[in-house]
Design a protein around this motif. Sequence first.
Motif, PDB file in Angstrom:
ATOM      1  N   ILE A  86      -0.117   6.108 -10.565  1.00 29.48           N
ATOM      2  CA  ILE A  86      -1.483   5.306 -11.620  1.00 29.48           C
ATOM      3  C   ILE A  86      -1.734   6.373 -12.360  1.00 29.48           C
ATOM      4  N   ASP A  87      -1.545   7.490 -12.691  1.00 30.44           N
ATOM      5  CA  ASP A  87      -1.795   8.490 -14.095  1.00 30.44           C
ATOM      6  C   ASP A  87      -1.727   9.693 -13.674  1.00 30.44           C
ATOM      7  N   ARG A  88      -1.743  10.447 -14.771  1.00 30.81           N
ATOM      8  CA  ARG A  88      -1.396  12.357 -15.104  1.00 30.81           C
ATOM      9  C   ARG A  88      -2.325  12.864 -15.986  1.00 30.81           C
ATOM     10  N   TYR A  89      -2.288  13.668 -15.443  1.00 30.02           N
ATOM     11  CA  TYR A  89      -2.915  14.937 -16.367  1.00 30.02           C
ATOM     12  C   TYR A  89      -2.180  15.798 -16.205  1.00 30.02           C
ATOM     13  N   LYS A  90      -3.884  16.932 -16.914  1.00 26.48           N
ATOM     14  CA  LYS A  90      -4.179  17.968 -16.664  1.00 26.48           C
ATOM     15  C   LYS A  90      -5.437  18.528 -16.101  1.00 26.48           C
ATOM     16  N   SER A  91      -5.041  20.055 -15.394  1.00 26.68           N
ATOM     17  CA  SER A  91      -7.084  19.808 -14.416  1.00 26.68           C
ATOM     18  C   SER A  91      -6.858  21.599 -13.811  1.00 26.68           C
ATOM     19  N   ASN A  92      -7.283  22.287 -14.712  1.00 27.07           N
ATOM     20  CA  ASN A  92      -8.212  23.575 -14.725  1.00 27.07           C
ATOM     21  C   ASN A  92      -5.644  24.019 -14.592  1.00 27.07           C
ATOM     22  N   ASN A  93      -5.376  24.252 -15.973  1.00 24.31           N
ATOM     23  CA  ASN A  93      -4.136  24.577 -15.757  1.00 24.31           C
ATOM     24  C   ASN A  93      -3.545  24.372 -15.227  1.00 24.31           C
ATOM     25  N   VAL A  94      -3.508  22.456 -14.304  1.00 22.69           N
ATOM     26  CA  VAL A  94      -2.721  22.518 -13.317  1.00 22.69           C
ATOM     27  C   VAL A  94      -2.190  20.938 -13.947  1.00 22.69           C
ATOM     28  N   PHE A  95      -0.857  20.299 -13.986  1.00 30.17           N
ATOM     29  CA  PHE A  95      -0.182  19.132 -14.032  1.00 30.17           C
ATOM     30  C   PHE A  95      -0.451  18.513 -12.954  1.00 30.17           C
ATOM     31  N   ILE A  96      -1.288  17.219 -12.770  1.00 27.64           N
ATOM     32  CA  ILE A  96      -1.182  17.294 -11.594  1.00 27.64           C
ATOM     33  C   ILE A  96      -0.862  15.514 -11.711  1.00 27.64           C
ATOM     34  N   LEU A  97      -0.393  14.170 -10.650  1.00 29.99           N
ATOM     35  CA  LEU A  97       0.633  13.045 -10.796  1.00 29.99           C
ATOM     36  C   LEU A  97      -0.767  12.597  -9.680  1.00 29.99           C
ATOM     37  N   LEU A  98      -1.073  11.706  -9.883  1.00 28.03           N
ATOM     38  CA  LEU A  98      -2.084  11.229  -8.742  1.00 28.03           C
ATOM     39  C   LEU A  98      -1.335   9.359  -8.826  1.00 28.03           C
ATOM     40  N   MET A  99      -1.274   9.628  -6.739  1.00 23.28           N
ATOM     41  CA  MET A  99      -0.024   9.072  -6.735  1.00 23.28           C
ATOM     42  C   MET A  99      -0.511   7.354  -5.862  1.00 23.28           C
ATOM     43  N   GLU A 100      -0.388   6.555  -5.515  1.00 21.25           N
ATOM     44  CA  GLU A 100      -0.994   4.945  -5.399  1.00 21.25           C
ATOM     45  C   GLU A 100       0.128   4.624  -4.144  1.00 21.25           C
ATOM     46  N   MET A 101      -0.677   4.818  -2.392  1.00 24.51           N
ATOM     47  CA  MET A 101       0.676   5.028  -1.272  1.00 24.51           C
ATOM     48  C   MET A 101       0.710   2.893  -1.702  1.00 24.51           C
ATOM     49  N   THR A 102       1.982   3.063  -1.424  1.00 24.17           N
ATOM     50  CA  THR A 102       2.478   1.235  -2.000  1.00 24.17           C
ATOM     51  C   THR A 102       2.486   0.556   0.135  1.00 24.17           C
ATOM     52  N   THR A 103       3.079   1.519   0.568  1.00 27.18           N
ATOM     53  CA  THR A 103       3.115   1.117   2.321  1.00 27.18           C
ATOM     54  C   THR A 103       2.399   2.318   3.053  1.00 27.18           C
ATOM     55  N   ASP A 104       2.392   1.994   3.952  1.00 27.61           N
ATOM     56  CA  ASP A 104       1.856   2.382   5.364  1.00 27.61           C
ATOM     57  C   ASP A 104       2.769   4.049   5.739  1.00 27.61           C
ATOM     58  N   LEU A 105       2.124   4.845   5.887  1.00 34.67           N
ATOM     59  CA  LEU A 105       3.189   6.341   6.219  1.00 34.67           C
ATOM     60  C   LEU A 105       3.231   6.198   7.458  1.00 34.67           C
ATOM     61  N   ARG A 106       4.950   6.110   7.671  1.00 33.13           N
ATOM     62  CA  ARG A 106       5.511   6.144   8.607  1.00 33.13           C
ATOM     63  C   ARG A 106       6.148   7.499   9.419  1.00 33.13           C
ATOM     64  N   LYS A 107       6.377   7.684  11.125  1.00 35.01           N
ATOM     65  CA  LYS A 107       7.281   8.806  11.024  1.00 35.01           C
ATOM     66  C   LYS A 107       8.533   8.522  10.676  1.00 35.01           C
ATOM     67  N   ILE A 230      13.107  -5.232   0.233  1.00 36.03           N
ATOM     68  CA  ILE A 230      12.374  -4.059   1.133  1.00 36.03           C
ATOM     69  C   ILE A 230      11.244  -3.913   0.455  1.00 36.03           C
ATOM     70  N   PHE A 231      11.225  -3.154  -0.767  1.00 38.58           N
ATOM     71  CA  PHE A 231      10.067  -2.375  -1.362  1.00 38.58           C
ATOM     72  C   PHE A 231       9.493  -3.388  -1.969  1.00 38.58           C
ATOM     73  N   GLU A 232      10.058  -4.514  -2.845  1.00 33.62           N
ATOM     74  CA  GLU A 232       9.250  -5.167  -3.296  1.00 33.62           C
ATOM     75  C   GLU A 232       8.013  -6.360  -2.747  1.00 33.62           C
ATOM     76  N   GLU A 233       8.537  -6.083  -1.002  1.00 37.60           N
ATOM     77  CA  GLU A 233       8.237  -7.135  -0.559  1.00 37.60           C
ATOM     78  C   GLU A 233       6.875  -6.391  -0.003  1.00 37.60           C
ATOM     79  N   GLU A 234       7.062  -4.845   0.865  1.00 32.08           N
ATOM     80  CA  GLU A 234       5.968  -3.970   0.920  1.00 32.08           C
ATOM     81  C   GLU A 234       4.967  -4.335   0.371  1.00 32.08           C
ATOM     82  N   ARG A 235       4.870  -4.053  -1.784  1.00 34.26           N
ATOM     83  CA  ARG A 235       4.303  -4.313  -2.428  1.00 34.26           C
ATOM     84  C   ARG A 235       3.113  -5.506  -2.368  1.00 34.26           C
ATOM     85  N   LYS A 236       4.094  -6.883  -2.206  1.00 33.64           N
ATOM     86  CA  LYS A 236       3.712  -7.753  -2.395  1.00 33.64           C
ATOM     87  C   LYS A 236       2.545  -7.942  -0.886  1.00 33.64           C
ATOM     88  N   LYS A 237       2.806  -7.198  -0.321  1.00 30.44           N
ATOM     89  CA  LYS A 237       2.239  -7.395   1.766  1.00 30.44           C
ATOM     90  C   LYS A 237       0.733  -6.289   0.945  1.00 30.44           C
TER      91      LYS A 237
END
Length: 244
Positions: A86-107, A230-237
Amino acid sequence: MLSKYVTLGDKLELETVERHIEDEQNQVVKARKTYKSQVYDIISEDQIKIAMPMEQGKVILLPVDGEYNICFYTKSGLYQCLARVIDRYKSNNVFILLMEMTTDLRKYQRREYYRLNCVLDMRCRQLDEKELPKIMEKVQFIDTDITLNNGIIVDISGGGARFISAVQYPNQSLILFIFSLFVNGEMIEYQLVGQVLLSEELENRKNEYEHRIQFTNIMNDDREGIIRYIFEEERKKRRREKGL
């Protein structure tokens, strides 16, 4: 749940959900790409920051809105979810990706596919021995004149499905099943073959049987379509749960 298992500095892999490239003849072909990174910060249960992946000393600028399958290497084992940039930028000389989870974490276990709970109408029948050679040769053999039995798919993945039917199919038998999925804005019919791994009568539901099947000789395009659905349905949920 994210912060319960994932900690700062944990290694991770990002795998593209679907990517198109051009080969030497300028033909578009499907491909998957995996990148290595690590957790930089945990913002909430839905958002994390990760270091942009690098290859041969160069930063890989993954696109905003890019969709990825993330596998976290944690002290408790491997965990998987789907996420988008959802975003990307540089902070303190580190290139960062801001990620949004679209499904629950699973084993997560290697060689397993993400499984979606669902309710999908299907038709199916057991295949006979005369049809088996054609299956092994991946020949189109579907005879729509043969009567098909109705059933309901209750979960599905890129590797197989679980369905309920009034007809019981023997373990290890091969069945044809037909169903439709709404993928990339269009309804697509799938005619697949699966091997029955388990068949048993449902408790308190006489003459109804649950079957677990594994896809046999599935084409890559069909598997990719199911994964995309499956990806599309999880994102809708996920959006519904957030009230979006």
